[in-house]
Enzyme design. Structure first.
Site, PDB file in Angstrom:
ATOM      1  CG  ASP A 109      -0.197   0.163   2.523  1.00 40.48           C
ATOM      2  OD1 ASP A 109       0.780  -0.581   2.734  1.00 40.48           O
ATOM      3  OD2 ASP A 109      -0.568   1.028   3.339  1.00 40.48           O
ATOM      4  CD  GLU A 171       4.064   1.135   7.055  1.00 38.93           C
ATOM      5  OE1 GLU A 171       4.754   1.456   8.033  1.00 38.93           O
ATOM      6  OE2 GLU A 171       3.793   1.945   6.148  1.00 38.93           O
TER       7      GLU A 171
END
Ligand SMILES: [Zn+2]
Length: 467
Positions: A109, A171
């Site tokens: 991400d 994250e």
């Protein structure tokens, strides 16, 4: 690149397995065009796992990550559900008899792109300029995904150590969900050494291992003074302004030099060398004539001391300003915590301080707390020694220890779960990579060296003395 990658064995029949450091280096170098194509493919996906952003691209990035790991010759690759979050991608290859197991971490991400006008190139159209690939996530942390993939591909499906890979899907926002996953699935992730490819060197070509990370705490503070807005002409001068009260509280956090005034948050010192003021000014883009803030060396300030930043305000915008005294104002406050500090104690100290300095008996509330611990590596064992040799070969000189001001809360969870494992933080996110900023980029030569170092590290750990 489009379409599915062909399976690894079709491309690389057995019998041509690289086993020497020279062969590993050549294999990584030869596969760089493919690595860059794959990085472009991954970075073209706006996998922003923040609320308010579409889910579909995040899931698409998970699928591409899965595909890439499969192409790296790992026999078991799958997406694993992470409660309350996006799936992580997990892969493994068993350890040869007697060989240790290494866990490789990255995240797929990315941060939101922010203001598109601040970008030289469209954030999700990866663009190569002067050897650097520009685009959101090209460095943080899709370079980490590709470093693992490129290093693993060099072994053509026959790995010198046991391999486990975990690529996280959320994250950058509420990453603590993977921490709970680690706590619930210790056997899945258990390893002798852990490579976290989500940091980088101080400068391109200047090898370093990140041995200290600051932790982080954040909260929202709300100040209330009036039932509703009142006319600033008829009531201003006597009506208590919530925004003015909040500003007084926030400015009280630092003295005129920019040092923190909250009791119990002492300055720390970093054992090792940080950037020079000139380097830091350039990296941070500090404007001419504007001073840096705080006291102590830059390494002390950036890596071993507390830092408090107001990261958001809920107040009327200039465009929507009306002549009224504000009844309510909110701020988001982020506190970076040195490795030795405790984020919960820290956040309590800051909250107590804000209550104490609140003027005029205003109502003060706090909420939306998040905390994550920092990390301090121990002096290093066999894995660090293997990494030192691998980096010396890949970069031409051995790595030094650096700290990082950012936080990776997962690292502490890994340390708690696997106290015997050595955790090694390095990667292709050099200080100038613009992570979380517009014009994020990765230097492709740096990525090659990092992937080479990672592959040599795996070889060296599996057969000490090889590199
Ligand atoms: Zn990252």
């Amino acid at each position: 690149m489009s379409g599915k990658l062909s399976s690894f064995d079709e491309n690389h029949p057995r019998g041509s397995v690289p086993v020497t450091p020279d062969q590993i280096e050549s294999a990584v170098a030869a596969s760089m065009p493919q690595t860059v194509e794959d990085l472009k493919r991954l970075a073209a996906i706006p996998s922003v796992a923040f609320p308010g952003h579409p889910e579909e691209p995040v899931l698409a990035a998970a699928a591409v990550t899965e595909d890439l790991l499969r192409s790296a010759g790992l026999p078991r690759v799958q997406q694993v559900a992470v409660e309350g979050s996006y799936p992580a991608v997990y892969a493994e290859a068993p350890a040869p008899p007697g060989a240790p197991t290494v866990l490789l971490y990255a995240h797929y991400d990315v941060q939101p792109a922010g203001d598109p006008a601040a970008w030289r190139t469209p954030p999700f159209e990866p663009t190569l300029i002067d050897g650097r690939l520009y685009g959101r996530g090209t460095a943080d942390d899709k370079s980490g995904v590709m470093s693992h993939v490129a290093a693993l591909r060099a072994f053509r499906g026959r790995f010198p150590v046991g391999i486990k890979v975990i690529v996280e899907g959320q994250e950058e926002y509420a990453g603590e969900r993977l921490e709970a996953f680690v706590e619930r699935n210790p056997e899945l992730l258990r390893a002798d050494a852990i490579v976290v490819a989500d940091t980088g060197n101080p400068r391109v070509g200047d090898p370093a291992v990140t041995t200290s990370l600051r932790g982080m705490a954040a909260f929202t503070v709300e100040v209330r003074t009036l039932r509703e807005p009142v006319h600033s002409g008829s009531a201003g001068g006597a009506a208590p302004d919530a925004l003015a009260a909040l500003m007084r509280m926030l400015t009280a956090l630092h003295d005129d030099n920019g040092d923190i005034r909250v009791p119990g948050l002492p300055r720390g010192s970093f054992f090792g060398q940080g950037p020079s003021e000139e380097e830091f000014r350039k990296t941070a883009g500090v404007l001419d004539g504007v001073s840096l803030v705080g006291s102590g060396s830059l390494a002390d300030r950036l890596w071993s001391s507390y830092a408090i930043t107001v990261t958001g305000l809920d107040v009327p915008t200039v465009a929507q300003a009306i002549n009224a005294v504000q009844p309510v104002a909110r701020a988001r406050v982020t506190v970076r915590v040195p490795p030795a500090g405790d984020p919960k104690t820290t956040v309590n100290a800051v909250v107590d301080f804000l209550r104490q300095v609140a003027p005029w008996g205003v109502q003060v509330g706090f909420g939306d707390f998040t905390v994550g611990s920092g990390f301090q590596a121990d002096s290093g064992g066999a894995a660090r020694a293997a990494l030192n040799r691998a980096m010396e070969r890949a970069f031409g000189r051995p790595p030094r220890d650096v700290g990082a001001g950012g936080s990776i809360p997962l690292v502490n969870t890994l340390l708690k779960q696997f106290p015997a494992a050595e955790i090694l933080l390095f990667g292709a996110e050099d200080e100038d990579a613009g992570c979380h900023a517009p014009n994020e980029r990765v230097d492709l030569e740096e990525l090659r060296k990092v992937a080479t170092a990672e592959a040599l590290f795996l070889l060296e750990l599996g057969s000490p003395g090889a590199a």
